[in-house]
Design a protein around this motif. Structure first.
Motif, PDB file in Angstrom:
ATOM      1  N   GLY A 130       0.871  -1.242  -0.180  1.00  0.00           N
ATOM      2  CA  GLY A 130       0.135   0.405   0.061  1.00  0.00           C
ATOM      3  C   GLY A 130       1.431   1.051  -0.172  1.00  0.00           C
ATOM      4  N   LEU A 131       0.193   1.987   0.497  1.00  0.00           N
ATOM      5  CA  LEU A 131       0.914   3.821   0.280  1.00  0.00           C
ATOM      6  C   LEU A 131       1.440   3.886   1.480  1.00  0.00           C
ATOM      7  CD1 LEU A 131       1.405   6.463  -1.275  1.00  0.00           C
ATOM      8  CD2 LEU A 131      -0.277   7.668   0.133  1.00  0.00           C
ATOM      9  N   LEU A 132       3.012   4.162   1.180  1.00  0.00           N
ATOM     10  CA  LEU A 132       3.948   4.501   2.930  1.00  0.00           C
ATOM     11  C   LEU A 132       4.519   5.307   2.533  1.00  0.00           C
ATOM     12  CD1 LEU A 132       4.969   0.335   3.351  1.00  0.00           C
ATOM     13  CD2 LEU A 132       3.489   1.836   4.518  1.00  0.00           C
ATOM     14  N   GLN A 133       4.653   5.757   3.783  1.00  0.00           N
ATOM     15  CA  GLN A 133       5.531   7.260   4.205  1.00  0.00           C
ATOM     16  C   GLN A 133       6.473   7.197   4.498  1.00  0.00           C
ATOM     17  OE1 GLN A 133       3.983  10.173   2.696  1.00  0.00           O
ATOM     18  NE2 GLN A 133       1.663   8.159   2.392  1.00  0.00           N
ATOM     19  N   PRO A 134       7.229   8.493   4.778  1.00  0.00           N
ATOM     20  CA  PRO A 134       9.018   8.107   5.289  1.00  0.00           C
ATOM     21  C   PRO A 134       8.985   8.514   5.980  1.00  0.00           C
ATOM     22  CG  PRO A 134       9.208   9.481   2.762  1.00  0.00           C
ATOM     23  CD  PRO A 134       7.652   9.197   2.986  1.00  0.00           C
ATOM     24  N   LEU A 135       9.853   7.243   6.800  1.00  0.00           N
ATOM     25  CA  LEU A 135      10.056   6.850   8.303  1.00  0.00           C
ATOM     26  C   LEU A 135       9.149   5.854   8.703  1.00  0.00           C
ATOM     27  CD1 LEU A 135      10.472  10.679  10.094  1.00  0.00           C
ATOM     28  CD2 LEU A 135      12.144   8.200   9.032  1.00  0.00           C
ATOM     29  N   ASP A 136       7.760   5.155   7.692  1.00  0.00           N
ATOM     30  CA  ASP A 136       7.168   4.179   8.196  1.00  0.00           C
ATOM     31  C   ASP A 136       8.209   2.679   8.108  1.00  0.00           C
ATOM     32  OD1 ASP A 136       4.703   5.617   8.136  1.00  0.00           O
ATOM     33  OD2 ASP A 136       3.873   5.075   6.296  1.00  0.00           O
ATOM     34  N   GLN A 137       7.792   2.080   9.004  1.00  0.00           N
ATOM     35  CA  GLN A 137       8.188   1.072   8.695  1.00  0.00           C
ATOM     36  C   GLN A 137       7.606  -0.249   7.216  1.00  0.00           C
ATOM     37  OE1 GLN A 137       8.969  -1.140  13.107  1.00  0.00           O
ATOM     38  NE2 GLN A 137       7.399  -1.195  12.728  1.00  0.00           N
ATOM     39  N   ILE A 138       8.374  -0.869   6.798  1.00  0.00           N
ATOM     40  CA  ILE A 138       7.840  -1.587   5.908  1.00  0.00           C
ATOM     41  C   ILE A 138       8.430  -2.993   6.135  1.00  0.00           C
ATOM     42  CG2 ILE A 138      10.511  -1.035   4.658  1.00  0.00           C
ATOM     43  CD1 ILE A 138       8.428  -0.407   1.580  1.00  0.00           C
ATOM     44  N   VAL A 139       9.166  -2.996   6.579  1.00  0.00           N
ATOM     45  CA  VAL A 139      10.172  -4.383   6.299  1.00  0.00           C
ATOM     46  C   VAL A 139      10.147  -5.375   8.045  1.00  0.00           C
ATOM     47  CG1 VAL A 139      12.211  -5.066   5.493  1.00  0.00           C
ATOM     48  CG2 VAL A 139      11.001  -7.108   5.124  1.00  0.00           C
ATOM     49  N   TRP A 140       9.634  -6.889   8.736  1.00  0.00           N
ATOM     50  CA  TRP A 140      10.410  -7.290   9.514  1.00  0.00           C
ATOM     51  C   TRP A 140      10.686  -8.338   8.636  1.00  0.00           C
ATOM     52  CZ3 TRP A 140      11.465  -7.158  14.688  1.00  0.00           C
ATOM     53  CH2 TRP A 140      11.017  -8.330  15.520  1.00  0.00           C
ATOM     54  N   VAL A 141      11.821  -8.770   9.404  1.00  0.00           N
ATOM     55  CA  VAL A 141      12.906 -10.325   9.754  1.00  0.00           C
ATOM     56  C   VAL A 141      13.573 -10.661  10.713  1.00  0.00           C
ATOM     57  CG1 VAL A 141      14.177 -11.741   8.782  1.00  0.00           C
ATOM     58  CG2 VAL A 141      13.129  -9.788   6.931  1.00  0.00           C
ATOM     59  N   ALA A 142      12.393 -11.665  11.404  1.00  0.00           N
ATOM     60  CA  ALA A 142      13.163 -12.190  12.207  1.00  0.00           C
ATOM     61  C   ALA A 142      12.846 -13.682  12.364  1.00  0.00           C
ATOM     62  CB  ALA A 142      12.229 -11.937  14.004  1.00  0.00           C
ATOM     63  N   VAL A 143      14.471 -14.352  13.058  1.00  0.00           N
ATOM     64  CA  VAL A 143      15.090 -15.899  13.123  1.00  0.00           C
ATOM     65  C   VAL A 143      14.968 -15.819  14.316  1.00  0.00           C
ATOM     66  CG1 VAL A 143      16.675 -16.917  12.264  1.00  0.00           C
ATOM     67  CG2 VAL A 143      15.628 -15.738  10.660  1.00  0.00           C
ATOM     68  N   SER A 144      15.025 -17.347  15.065  1.00  0.00           N
ATOM     69  CA  SER A 144      15.691 -17.045  16.767  1.00  0.00           C
ATOM     70  C   SER A 144      15.838 -18.548  16.563  1.00  0.00           C
ATOM     71  CB  SER A 144      14.486 -18.009  17.642  1.00  0.00           C
ATOM     72  OG  SER A 144      12.969 -18.810  16.648  1.00  0.00           O
ATOM     73  N   SER A 145      16.709 -18.873  16.721  1.00  0.00           N
ATOM     74  CA  SER A 145      17.848 -20.183  16.555  1.00  0.00           C
ATOM     75  C   SER A 145      18.397 -20.286  18.662  1.00  0.00           C
ATOM     76  CB  SER A 145      18.443 -19.886  16.086  1.00  0.00           C
ATOM     77  OG  SER A 145      19.803 -19.190  16.759  1.00  0.00           O
ATOM     78  N   ALA A 146      19.547 -21.479  18.736  1.00  0.00           N
ATOM     79  CA  ALA A 146      19.675 -21.541  19.623  1.00  0.00           C
ATOM     80  C   ALA A 146      21.136 -20.594  20.230  1.00  0.00           C
ATOM     81  CB  ALA A 146      20.823 -23.284  19.826  1.00  0.00           C
TER      82      ALA A 146
END
Length: 160
Positions: free
Chosen positions: A89-105
């Motif tokens: 959709g429509l995003l503005q500067p400073l908006d969060q756009i993507v999240w990636v997270a990973v869990s491990s030992a």
């Protein structure tokens, strides 16, 4: 219950809440690595300011492509879980756009898997980005540096 591995959405996300959900009740987790991408007010390959960024995708196809990326990360790295949230959709500067997270030992696998997923997302995820600038709109092409980042994982970019 684990959170969905892939979400495409218009609404913002809360990184703290997402981390808590990713590692909830998993006592094996010793590391969580996460990345938040933010809309900038400029594009490094152009001159001029970016007023907004609009992202389009093909519902269903985009989620399947990203799920395949997560499957590859799980196969390549010793990780427990991974999550990708991408806004459209429509995003503005400073908006969060993507999240990636990973869990491990351990942190090393988490860092590598997180970076792998971001490199893959930048070149292979079926999103179309259009920047609005003071001089008009322009579609954003994949960058050569993003293809090079993917290549270090032994994957050839399949951009047209």
């Amino acid at each position: 219950m684990n959170p969905p591995r892939v979400r495409i959405q218009t609404q913002d996300f809360d990184p703290s809440r997402e981390i808590a959900a990713l590692r909830q009740h998993d006592r094996r987790v010793g590391a969580v690595c996460s990345f938040v991408g933010v809309v900038r007010d400029f594009h490094p390959d152009s001159t001029g300011e970016v007023l907004s960024l609009e992202l389009e995708h093909y519902p269903g196809m985009t989620e399947r492509a990203i799920e395949a990326m997560v499957d590859q990360a799980l196969a390549r790295f010793n990780i427990y879980a991974a999550q990708v949230i991408h806004r459209v959709g429509l995003l503005q500067p400073l908006d969060q756009i993507v999240w990636v997270a990973v869990s491990s030992a351990h942190r090393g696998e988490a860092f590598q898997a997180c970076e792998f997923l971001m490199d893959y997302l930048k070149t292979q995820a079926p999103f179309w980005k259009k920047e609005q600038t003071p001089s008009g709109a322009r579609w954003v092409d994949a960058r050569v540096s993003d293809d090079a980042a993917l290549a270090r994982w032994g994957i050839q970019a399949q951009n047209a």
